[in-house]
Each structure stands twice: as structure tokens, then as C-alpha cells.
Design an enzyme around this catalytic site. Sequence first.
Site, PDB file in Angstrom:
ATOM      1  CB  ALA A  16      -0.886  -0.014   1.241  1.00  0.00           C
ATOM      2  CE  LYS A  44      10.903   0.418  -7.648  1.00  0.00           C
ATOM      3  NZ  LYS A  44      10.391   1.753  -7.969  1.00  0.00           N
ATOM      4  CB  THR A 225      13.420   4.960 -18.288  1.00  0.00           C
ATOM      5  OG1 THR A 225      13.783   4.737 -16.931  1.00  0.00           O
ATOM      6  CG2 THR A 225      12.804   3.699 -18.878  1.00  0.00           C
ATOM      7  CG  LEU A 226      17.180   8.646 -20.889  1.00  0.00           C
ATOM      8  CD1 LEU A 226      17.586   9.146 -22.274  1.00  0.00           C
ATOM      9  CD2 LEU A 226      18.414   8.492 -20.001  1.00  0.00           C
ATOM     10  N   GLY A 258       8.186   4.476 -14.264  1.00  0.00           N
ATOM     11  CA  GLY A 258       8.994   3.332 -14.721  1.00  0.00           C
ATOM     12  C   GLY A 258       8.146   2.065 -14.783  1.00  0.00           C
ATOM     13  CG  ASP A 259       6.434   0.612 -11.347  1.00  0.00           C
ATOM     14  OD1 ASP A 259       7.569   0.093 -11.476  1.00  0.00           O
ATOM     15  OD2 ASP A 259       6.028   1.084 -10.275  1.00  0.00           O
ATOM     16  NE  ARG A 292      -4.540   9.078 -16.711  1.00  0.00           N
ATOM     17  CZ  ARG A 292      -5.277   8.122 -17.250  1.00  0.00           C
ATOM     18  NH1 ARG A 292      -5.357   6.945 -16.672  1.00  0.00           N
ATOM     19  NH2 ARG A 292      -5.920   8.323 -18.369  1.00  0.00           N
ATOM     20  N   GLY A 294      -0.861   8.995  -8.170  1.00  0.00           N
ATOM     21  CA  GLY A 294      -0.816   7.611  -7.712  1.00  0.00           C
ATOM     22  C   GLY A 294       0.110   6.761  -8.565  1.00  0.00           C
ATOM     23  CB  SER A 298      -0.976   7.043 -12.454  1.00  0.00           C
ATOM     24  OG  SER A 298       0.164   6.209 -12.540  1.00  0.00           O
TER      25      SER A 298
HETATM   26  P1  ATP Z   1       9.623   6.195 -11.057  1.00  0.00           P
HETATM   27  O1  ATP Z   1      10.701   5.670 -10.160  1.00  0.00           O
HETATM   28  O2  ATP Z   1       9.213   7.612 -10.726  1.00  0.00           O
HETATM   29  O3  ATP Z   1       8.484   5.258 -11.208  1.00  0.00           O
HETATM   30  P2  ATP Z   1      11.633   5.880 -13.017  1.00  0.00           P
HETATM   31  O4  ATP Z   1      12.671   6.761 -12.390  1.00  0.00           O
HETATM   32  O5  ATP Z   1      11.791   4.428 -12.904  1.00  0.00           O
HETATM   33  O6  ATP Z   1      10.199   6.311 -12.537  1.00  0.00           O
HETATM   34  P3  ATP Z   1      11.795   7.522 -15.342  1.00  0.00           P
HETATM   35  O7  ATP Z   1      13.021   7.348 -16.153  1.00  0.00           O
HETATM   36  O8  ATP Z   1      11.705   8.738 -14.494  1.00  0.00           O
HETATM   37  O9  ATP Z   1      11.547   6.180 -14.552  1.00  0.00           O
HETATM   38  O10 ATP Z   1      10.522   7.534 -16.284  1.00  0.00           O
HETATM   39  C1  ATP Z   1      10.095   6.384 -17.003  1.00  0.00           C
HETATM   40  C2  ATP Z   1       9.435   6.822 -18.279  1.00  0.00           C
HETATM   41  O11 ATP Z   1       8.293   7.637 -17.961  1.00  0.00           O
HETATM   42  C3  ATP Z   1      10.294   7.684 -19.180  1.00  0.00           C
HETATM   43  O12 ATP Z   1      11.131   6.875 -19.981  1.00  0.00           O
HETATM   44  C4  ATP Z   1       9.227   8.424 -19.961  1.00  0.00           C
HETATM   45  O13 ATP Z   1       8.715   7.563 -20.967  1.00  0.00           O
HETATM   46  C5  ATP Z   1       8.137   8.646 -18.924  1.00  0.00           C
HETATM   47  N1  ATP Z   1       8.261   9.950 -18.257  1.00  0.00           N
HETATM   48  C6  ATP Z   1       8.793  10.197 -17.037  1.00  0.00           C
HETATM   49  N2  ATP Z   1       8.760  11.508 -16.735  1.00  0.00           N
HETATM   50  C7  ATP Z   1       8.170  12.111 -17.785  1.00  0.00           C
HETATM   51  C8  ATP Z   1       7.820  13.464 -18.116  1.00  0.00           C
HETATM   52  N3  ATP Z   1       8.092  14.471 -17.269  1.00  0.00           N
HETATM   53  N4  ATP Z   1       7.234  13.703 -19.304  1.00  0.00           N
HETATM   54  C9  ATP Z   1       6.949  12.699 -20.167  1.00  0.00           C
HETATM   55  N5  ATP Z   1       7.233  11.406 -19.932  1.00  0.00           N
HETATM   56  C10 ATP Z   1       7.842  11.103 -18.763  1.00  0.00           C
HETATM   57  O1  RIB Z   2       7.774   2.482  -8.687  1.00  0.00           O
HETATM   58  C1  RIB Z   2       6.909   3.048  -7.763  1.00  0.00           C
HETATM   59  C2  RIB Z   2       6.668   2.106  -6.626  1.00  0.00           C
HETATM   60  O2  RIB Z   2       7.866   1.902  -5.909  1.00  0.00           O
HETATM   61  C3  RIB Z   2       5.674   2.605  -5.607  1.00  0.00           C
HETATM   62  O3  RIB Z   2       4.345   2.215  -5.897  1.00  0.00           O
HETATM   63  C4  RIB Z   2       6.193   2.080  -4.283  1.00  0.00           C
HETATM   64  O4  RIB Z   2       5.321   1.168  -3.683  1.00  0.00           O
HETATM   65  C5  RIB Z   2       7.558   1.461  -4.599  1.00  0.00           C
HETATM   66  O5  RIB Z   2       7.488   0.086  -4.633  1.00  0.00           O
END
Ligand code: ATP
Ligand code: RIB
Length: 308
Positions: A16, A44, A225-226, A258-259, A292, A294, A298
Amino acid sequence: MGTRSLSICVFGIFVADLCFFANDIPIPGQTILGKKYIIGPGGKGSNQAIAAARAGGNVSFISKVGKDSYADLAISLYKRDKINYDGLVISENESTGAAGILINEKTGQNAINVVPGAAGTIDENLIDSKLNIIESSNVFLTQLETPKEVTLYALKKAKNFNCTTILNPAPASEITNDNFQYFDFFTPNETEASFYYGQSIKNEEDCKKAGSFFLDKGIKNIIITLGENGCYFKNNKEEFIVPASNLKKPVVDTTGAGDAFNGALSVAISQNKNYKEAIEFANLVAGVSVTREGAANSMPYKEELLYK
Ligand code: ATP
Ligand code: RIB
């Protein structure tokens, strides 16, 4: 051998998420007054399973939860999104985990502390008892929130069953060299990629050097991912960057971006899309998710993508 359908098996955790929205993320020692908080589904693995199911995938989820109201939340979601949860073990004497998530509502950025709870005691026996699910899947997707040795064990089993394997190595944790041959796709974000590469990755040139480093380790396809800059891809045939989607709405919460990306990627691969199309699809789904609030909540349904 089980029947091979075009399906995705996700192994990971459900927790949660306790999400706190404020003007900033507090630094150590600081207290700030927040604006609101939400309790929602996270973890995740579970987020990726939900993203994949909503994006059109045929998804099974392997995990462990407690016998409590958080687990009820998970199960009602899996029923609603038609996720096969035969792989979900319900522990009588452990609790479902939780994550504390601090979100800067101006930038959508977050800081997370996740406690896996019951999923933190998953062992190889649990994987062995669910091998039929892995065997009947064609894509196997996992992360590093479950115990690492068990995750690597499951990845090897999946590879032996000829699944296409995707490891989203989050949170980053050391992996010995003998394991990289089992990863068809390795999908770190910039920070995680820097951890494995051993050097900071800041620009396209760094991505290219890191890309070669990962392929030399035995990974077949590397995706970094960037965030707002999209993502970078390399295999032994092609190399490209996909810029982030042009969003029609503001970024409100990047938790689970990222998920969303990994869940959607698994769907496109299970549908045999070419890699460029698959990554563009993942990038689009992830882009929608950041507009979105969450994590699991989301994740967009495929019908919603038509209007983006
Ligand atoms: P998180 O840990 O927040 O779940 P992450 O750090 O694993 O995410 P990121 O590289 O930040 O992953 O983002 C994953 C993908 O989400 C990016 O490759 C892109 O496709 C999309 N994304 C993230 N931020 C943005 C943004 N500001 N605008 C558009 N797309 C985004
Ligand atoms: O990637 C986001 C997730 O990381 C969150 O939902 C949190 O529970 C952590 O596992």
C-alpha cells in the site's frame, strides 16, 4: 511443457502506498506542512502487472501478501483488471507491506521508502510452486524489490522455459556478472544505470558508452529510461533515443512512471511488435501515467491512449 499462450508473468511485490503531497520534499531533520495524502495500490511488480493488463496484456502475477485490508485492495484490483492471481500466496502470519512516498506537487518528483512486508520473505519454494505459471507465459517481467537471490532464480527458470525476460533493476542492487546472460531486456532508469555502469550518465554520449558496457556484459537489449527526456535503447543491431511524449496535461506525479513503461513494454513484446514500436508504446503509456496521481491508479487503459 504447458500450453504457450501470448501471456505475461510478472513477479514482484504489492504494497500500500501512503502518498504525501506538498510544495517540497523535506530534507533530513525538516518538518513541512503537507497539502493532502492518499493511500493507494503500489509495489513495482503489482504496478507493472496492472499497467500491462490495462495496456492490453494477458497477465499473471506471482507474489505474497498478508491476510489484511491492504491485500483485499490488491485482490479487488486484480479482479477488476482481469489479472490471474493464482500466483498470489496469502500468508496468515505476515502483513502486507507499505511504502511512504513524499511527492513534490510542483515537479511531480518523489522520494520513496518501501517495506515489502510478506513479499520480503518469498523464497525459492514459492517460485517452484508457481513454475506452471512461468512456463505457460512468453514474457517474464520482474524487479529487485523481492529477495534478490530468489528473483535471479526465477529469471533463470523463466529463461530455461524460453520466456523473453525483462529485469527492471529497481531499486539498484549489485548483480554478479554470471547473471547478465539471463536478461533479454534490462531497463534501469538513469540513476540505476549509473549504479551498474559505475559512472554517472548525464547525456546521450554517456548513454551510448553505457549501452556498449551493458551489451558486453551479456544483456541482449538495454533500455535506459530518462524521465522527461524519454529513453535510450541499444542492442547489437540498432541504437536510438525515443523522446518523451508530448503531454497534453501537466506532470502531477511521476510515481510509477517506470512501472508504466515496463508493463507496457511487456505487452508490446508479447504482441511481437518490433522493438522501436514497443518502446514508443511504453514511452506513451508512461507519459500518460505522469499526468495522473498515484502509482497503480495512474496506469491508463489502452482505450484511453487513442486520445493522447
Ligand atoms: P519512477 O521511479 O518515478 O516510477 P523511473 O525513475 O523508474 O520512474 P523515469 O526514467 O523517471 O523512470 O521515467 C520512465 C518513463 O516515464 C520515461 O522513460 C518516460 O517515458 C516517462 N516519463 C517520465 N517523466 C516524464 C515526463 N516528465 N514527461 C513525459 N514522460 C515522462
Ligand atoms: O515504482 C513506484 C513504486 O515503488 C511505488 O508504488 C512504491 O510502492 C515502490 O514500490
